[in-house]
Motif scaffolding. Sequence first.
Motif, mmCIF file in Angstrom:
data_model
loop_
_atom_site.group_PDB
_atom_site.id
_atom_site.type_symbol
_atom_site.label_atom_id
_atom_site.label_comp_id
_atom_site.label_asym_id
_atom_site.label_seq_id
_atom_site.Cartn_x
_atom_site.Cartn_y
_atom_site.Cartn_z
ATOM 1 N N PRO A 172 0.810 -1.226 0.000
ATOM 2 C CA PRO A 172 0.000 0.000 0.000
ATOM 3 C C PRO A 172 0.847 1.280 0.000
ATOM 4 O O PRO A 172 0.454 2.292 -0.585
ATOM 5 C CB PRO A 172 -0.835 -0.099 1.279
ATOM 6 C CG PRO A 172 -0.871 -1.560 1.591
ATOM 7 C CD PRO A 172 0.446 -2.105 1.109
ATOM 8 N N VAL A 173 1.998 1.233 0.646
ATOM 9 C CA VAL A 173 2.905 2.393 0.621
ATOM 10 C C VAL A 173 3.396 2.617 -0.803
ATOM 11 O O VAL A 173 3.391 3.741 -1.307
ATOM 12 C CB VAL A 173 4.083 2.206 1.600
ATOM 13 C CG1 VAL A 173 5.118 3.314 1.433
ATOM 14 C CG2 VAL A 173 3.585 2.151 3.038
ATOM 15 N N TYR A 198 2.827 4.172 8.196
ATOM 16 C CA TYR A 198 3.317 2.806 8.055
ATOM 17 C C TYR A 198 3.287 2.127 9.420
ATOM 18 O O TYR A 198 3.822 2.661 10.391
ATOM 19 C CB TYR A 198 4.755 2.783 7.516
ATOM 20 C CG TYR A 198 5.296 1.383 7.329
ATOM 21 C CD1 TYR A 198 4.961 0.645 6.203
ATOM 22 C CD2 TYR A 198 6.107 0.799 8.284
ATOM 23 C CE1 TYR A 198 5.432 -0.648 6.035
ATOM 24 C CE2 TYR A 198 6.592 -0.489 8.122
ATOM 25 C CZ TYR A 198 6.243 -1.213 6.990
ATOM 26 O OH TYR A 198 6.711 -2.490 6.830
ATOM 27 N N ALA A 199 2.650 0.989 9.472
ATOM 28 C CA ALA A 199 2.640 0.167 10.680
ATOM 29 C C ALA A 199 3.109 -1.217 10.270
ATOM 30 O O ALA A 199 2.433 -1.906 9.513
ATOM 31 C CB ALA A 199 1.244 0.114 11.279
ATOM 32 N N PRO A 200 4.278 -1.628 10.738
ATOM 33 C CA PRO A 200 4.798 -2.943 10.354
ATOM 34 C C PRO A 200 3.973 -4.061 10.977
ATOM 35 O O PRO A 200 3.264 -3.859 11.968
ATOM 36 C CB PRO A 200 6.211 -2.942 10.925
ATOM 37 C CG PRO A 200 6.092 -2.084 12.137
ATOM 38 C CD PRO A 200 5.126 -0.985 11.745
ATOM 39 N N SER A 201 4.097 -5.232 10.416
ATOM 40 C CA SER A 201 3.482 -6.418 11.008
ATOM 41 C C SER A 201 4.227 -6.760 12.295
ATOM 42 O O SER A 201 5.438 -7.016 12.261
ATOM 43 C CB SER A 201 3.575 -7.591 10.031
ATOM 44 O OG SER A 201 3.367 -8.805 10.712
ATOM 45 N N ALA A 261 7.633 5.072 3.296
ATOM 46 C CA ALA A 261 6.543 5.809 3.935
ATOM 47 C C ALA A 261 7.049 7.138 4.487
ATOM 48 O O ALA A 261 6.412 8.189 4.309
ATOM 49 C CB ALA A 261 5.909 4.972 5.039
ATOM 50 N N GLN A 262 8.206 7.114 5.149
ATOM 51 C CA GLN A 262 8.773 8.342 5.692
ATOM 52 C C GLN A 262 9.101 9.331 4.579
ATOM 53 O O GLN A 262 8.852 10.526 4.707
ATOM 54 C CB GLN A 262 10.043 8.033 6.494
ATOM 55 C CG GLN A 262 9.798 7.241 7.760
ATOM 56 C CD GLN A 262 8.982 8.026 8.761
ATOM 57 O OE1 GLN A 262 9.379 9.091 9.206
ATOM 58 N NE2 GLN A 262 7.826 7.512 9.108
ATOM 59 N N GLY A 263 9.675 8.829 3.490
ATOM 60 C CA GLY A 263 10.071 9.691 2.378
ATOM 61 C C GLY A 263 8.904 10.283 1.601
ATOM 62 O O GLY A 263 9.067 11.281 0.912
ATOM 63 N N ARG A 269 3.683 0.220 -9.989
ATOM 64 C CA ARG A 269 3.074 -0.074 -8.687
ATOM 65 C C ARG A 269 2.370 -1.438 -8.724
ATOM 66 O O ARG A 269 2.525 -2.253 -7.821
ATOM 67 C CB ARG A 269 2.101 1.027 -8.295
ATOM 68 C CG ARG A 269 2.782 2.367 -8.044
ATOM 69 C CD ARG A 269 1.747 3.509 -8.034
ATOM 70 N NE ARG A 269 2.392 4.791 -8.053
ATOM 71 C CZ ARG A 269 2.764 5.425 -9.165
ATOM 72 N NH1 ARG A 269 2.587 4.883 -10.361
ATOM 73 N NH2 ARG A 269 3.328 6.619 -9.086
ATOM 74 N N GLY A 270 1.611 -1.675 -9.788
ATOM 75 C CA GLY A 270 0.951 -2.970 -9.953
ATOM 76 C C GLY A 270 1.952 -4.095 -10.129
ATOM 77 O O GLY A 270 1.767 -5.198 -9.598
ATOM 78 N N ARG A 271 3.015 -3.827 -10.869
ATOM 79 C CA ARG A 271 4.058 -4.845 -11.053
ATOM 80 C C ARG A 271 4.737 -5.184 -9.734
ATOM 81 O O ARG A 271 5.074 -6.337 -9.485
ATOM 82 C CB ARG A 271 5.100 -4.399 -12.093
ATOM 83 C CG ARG A 271 4.700 -4.718 -13.508
ATOM 84 C CD ARG A 271 5.841 -4.644 -14.514
ATOM 85 N NE ARG A 271 6.952 -3.770 -14.198
ATOM 86 C CZ ARG A 271 6.988 -2.455 -14.401
ATOM 87 N NH1 ARG A 271 5.938 -1.833 -14.914
ATOM 88 N NH2 ARG A 271 8.061 -1.756 -14.094
ATOM 89 N N PHE A 272 4.950 -4.167 -8.891
ATOM 90 C CA PHE A 272 5.561 -4.457 -7.590
ATOM 91 C C PHE A 272 4.660 -5.393 -6.790
ATOM 92 O O PHE A 272 5.139 -6.353 -6.175
ATOM 93 C CB PHE A 272 5.848 -3.182 -6.796
ATOM 94 C CG PHE A 272 6.542 -3.474 -5.494
ATOM 95 C CD1 PHE A 272 7.908 -3.691 -5.467
ATOM 96 C CD2 PHE A 272 5.826 -3.590 -4.309
ATOM 97 C CE1 PHE A 272 8.557 -4.011 -4.278
ATOM 98 C CE2 PHE A 272 6.463 -3.902 -3.122
ATOM 99 C CZ PHE A 272 7.834 -4.116 -3.107
#
Length: 185
Positions: free
Chosen positions: A18-19, A133-136, A126-128, A76-79
């Motif tokens: 999502p990022v 951003y919330a990691p698992s 996310a920061q850039g 983005r879709g390819r990623f």
Amino acid sequence: MTTRISELMAAAAARTVPVVRGIDDGQLSDPTPCARFQVRDLMNHLFQVVVNFQALATKREADFDAKPDFLDGDWRGRFDDEARKLVDAWSDPAALEGTSPRFGLPQAAVSNLVLVDLTVHGWDLAQGTGQAYAPSPEVVAAVIPFTEQMAPLGRERGAFAEMTDFPPDADDFARLLALTGRQAT
């Protein structure tokens, strides 16, 4: 078929994709916490990691020396597609057997390298780009011991910056970021 590592990769990708989808083309030249990478550079690096670690899952050769620009068309879709292929590649229990010809490490350790990259670089992106951003938590808990063990070698090889300080009551993600030379904000 799945493995525990493929489940963790799916969880890490679910936080990072999502990022990636939220990056605007106008942000590609913006800085990231990863000092040597602008958003475009970091995105290309993360693409390269996701693609090459698919090959490493099957003990095929991976090319980390090439520096392709993956950011054209629907990148983005390819990623997202490549992240799914990564998870699928590590879903085979055989992916975790033996030693990586590329790194000379047990395959289980190699799988942790990509987990760290997906998680930490997801945060970097996310920061850039000013995104949340919330990691698992599961992924972070799984990679902390590995990162603690590998951090000195990572710093020696230039993959990690010098460890930053963190308070004694820091959560696991702040510790993970500190181990890789980042400061949680």
